[in-house]
Write a protein that holds these residues in place. Sequence first.
Motif, PDB file in Angstrom:
ATOM      1  N   ASP A 425      -4.165 -16.121  -8.717  1.00  0.00           N
ATOM      2  CA  ASP A 425      -3.428 -16.918  -7.744  1.00  0.00           C
ATOM      3  C   ASP A 425      -3.399 -16.143  -6.434  1.00  0.00           C
ATOM      4  N   ASP A 426      -2.791 -16.737  -5.414  1.00  0.00           N
ATOM      5  CA  ASP A 426      -2.814 -16.096  -4.114  1.00  0.00           C
ATOM      6  C   ASP A 426      -2.013 -14.810  -4.098  1.00  0.00           C
ATOM      7  N   GLU A 427      -0.913 -14.765  -4.841  1.00  0.00           N
ATOM      8  CA  GLU A 427      -0.134 -13.523  -4.871  1.00  0.00           C
ATOM      9  C   GLU A 427      -0.915 -12.399  -5.538  1.00  0.00           C
ATOM     10  N   HIS A 428      -1.643 -12.761  -6.581  1.00  0.00           N
ATOM     11  CA  HIS A 428      -2.488 -11.761  -7.237  1.00  0.00           C
ATOM     12  C   HIS A 428      -3.547 -11.224  -6.265  1.00  0.00           C
ATOM     13  N   LYS A 429      -4.097 -12.141  -5.476  1.00  0.00           N
ATOM     14  CA  LYS A 429      -5.097 -11.733  -4.495  1.00  0.00           C
ATOM     15  C   LYS A 429      -4.492 -10.756  -3.479  1.00  0.00           C
ATOM     16  N   TYR A 430      -3.277 -11.072  -3.004  1.00  0.00           N
ATOM     17  CA  TYR A 430      -2.654 -10.199  -2.022  1.00  0.00           C
ATOM     18  C   TYR A 430      -2.249  -8.864  -2.644  1.00  0.00           C
ATOM     19  N   TRP A 431      -1.879  -8.909  -3.891  1.00  0.00           N
ATOM     20  CA  TRP A 431      -1.538  -7.666  -4.592  1.00  0.00           C
ATOM     21  C   TRP A 431      -2.776  -6.769  -4.711  1.00  0.00           C
ATOM     22  N   ILE A 432      -3.915  -7.398  -5.050  1.00  0.00           N
ATOM     23  CA  ILE A 432      -5.170  -6.638  -5.142  1.00  0.00           C
ATOM     24  C   ILE A 432      -5.529  -6.034  -3.788  1.00  0.00           C
ATOM     25  N   ASN A 433      -5.353  -6.857  -2.729  1.00  0.00           N
ATOM     26  CA  ASN A 433      -5.676  -6.350  -1.395  1.00  0.00           C
ATOM     27  C   ASN A 433      -4.782  -5.184  -1.014  1.00  0.00           C
ATOM     28  N   ASP A 434      -3.493  -5.306  -1.337  1.00  0.00           N
ATOM     29  CA  ASP A 434      -2.584  -4.197  -1.052  1.00  0.00           C
ATOM     30  C   ASP A 434      -2.995  -2.942  -1.805  1.00  0.00           C
ATOM     31  N   LEU A 435      -3.421  -3.139  -3.044  1.00  0.00           N
ATOM     32  CA  LEU A 435      -3.835  -1.995  -3.849  1.00  0.00           C
ATOM     33  C   LEU A 435      -5.011  -1.265  -3.208  1.00  0.00           C
TER      34      LEU A 435
END
Length: 641
Positions: A425-435
């Motif tokens: 989902d989009d939050e997962h995508k943003y979490w990956i990007n933050d990582l």
Amino acid sequence: MPNVATHPPRSPGRKAEIKVPIESSRGEIPFTTLEIAHTWNRDVLYHTDYQPNFLAFQPLPTDTAGKLAKNIADEVIPGRKREKEEVTLDYLRKLRSMYSDMVEGRGRRDVPTALLRQLMASIDKVYAQLVKKAVKSSDKDILRELIDFADQDALVKQMIKKSTKLDELKELLPKVAADHNMRIRDQLDEGGVRRMSSQKRASNASLLMALKKEKTDGWKHITFNPETGRLNLLTELAFQKTPDLYTKSKPSAEWMEPDLAKEVLSEVVKVWEIFKFDLDVVQVHKTPPPVEGVNASEHEEWLITLAKSRAKKLKEELGNLGIPRENMSAKVEKVDGSAVMQYCQFSMKWQHIRFSSQHMIVTTKKDVAWEKRLYSYERHDAPEATFADPELAKGVCKEVITISKYYNCDVEVVIHNTQTKKAVDDEHKYWINDLFENRAEKFKDELVDSGLEDSKADCAVINEEELQALEYDIPKDGSAGCHFVLHTEDRSDSAANGQSGDDRGLPDHQVEVTGAGPFEFNGIYRPAGMLNDKPKYRHEKGGKPTICFHKDGFWYLCFNHNIKQSFYKSRDLDGPEPYKHTITDNSGLIPMVKVLQGGRSSSNSLKSAKSFTPGQSALSKGPSMLRQGSRNSVSFNLDHD
């Protein structure tokens, strides 16, 4: 009786045309009738009147003595008109042959004695001229032939006594041979300077032209390629070239300009102090071009010995300047042609990295692994970056910094993001990007901790499309994980040209919560996507605490954006309406929510990627999507439930 060989016999009634050819060296004499006028070759025949109206023809007698005397006179009497011959050994032999002809025919040929004396004087004079010419030009071969010519001919030996002492000439032969070697070796020696009489370096013009593109700012006398380990001396070191040098059987090497040699080799020492690799010190022996009358192979061994002595001199001077002698070896390289006469070859034994001097990038031999982070519905680990093998990461950074020290350049670590498409989902995508942003920042910090100046360290994350567009040869599947870019050009304007804000449309702020009853809700929240056209937030440490906006018009402090697991709600994110409890079993504490404008680390996007090679784009087409600290990228070694 008539001579039937010269005219036909008389016969009454002869009316027919009669032809009696008489051949000679210049043609034949035609006869038609005996009554007409006849012609003949007066150089070879003469006639006598045999009878009225008849001629008798006979060969002219050869005046051999007169002809020989004329030829000798043409050679030895000054002022006689003749084509001058060059004074050579063959001309000397020609005069000697004339003398032999005169002596052999002395009894039957009338040759003047004065002419004979003049011929002997000419032989003496020509011999002396040839000796003088051979000594002056150091032509040992001609001088040896002249000595042998006189030794083997007693008459010549007697003739040359007036002008030449043969014994002294023999004693002079070794010196002429030494001078000959000296001249030839100077002519064949391509090292140092062109000739003993010239101070010009052998190949400065062609050298600078060939190496112009490789020259690096900050280095005056050398070029160095950390990929190949080749260090060329832009300023060629000149060695002394003296007659004494070229007559020694074991030549030595001495600097023509000792101060300049020290200055040039000091830069070689600085390069060694940066890299600390073993090196070969090489003196080039260039095969000389063909020279008429010179046999280069006779001097090949001597020239190689000379080049070795010069290589040892280079090594000795480098040792005096600080490089341990056990880390060097002196060598000679034989080539057909080269603009460089001295160079050093470093043994570039990189343990962790590979370097491309063409694109100015560094890749790792082994992937730098990271500690895995968990993202699941029940649990979100904080997107923190931790090396799985800190020693490997430190080793990579140190070797990258070593190369950057030579170029005195900035270093940008670029993380490859090929995981975004795997987000649920989009939050997962943003979490990956933050990582992955954090991983880029972690690598940048490691560079600084390993010795790189903070102002020269930078980081970026590229996505899968950008990785495919890169011009240089690195794995496009993301298996490489990262690479480093060495920026030798000025990048001071990159930040000014950047665009502020988040390229995903997220707010450039953070949210701070204090005073909440469930203490896990206290802390900083970062944007984590959009929900119901409003930003949603998750605690910076990951986990369940989130803030989101629901369709009912309330902001909720809940677990995983699920309002059924909420604890507080409010009409406004940060007031003035206070938050209220959504559960009956509460502590009674009311949280305070505050928006921190600019508190979130701003990710200024780079408008275009800086070139990995000066003047070229980092991407082969389209505007660069490199983001310095941006979130539009994904990581590797993820652990998903």
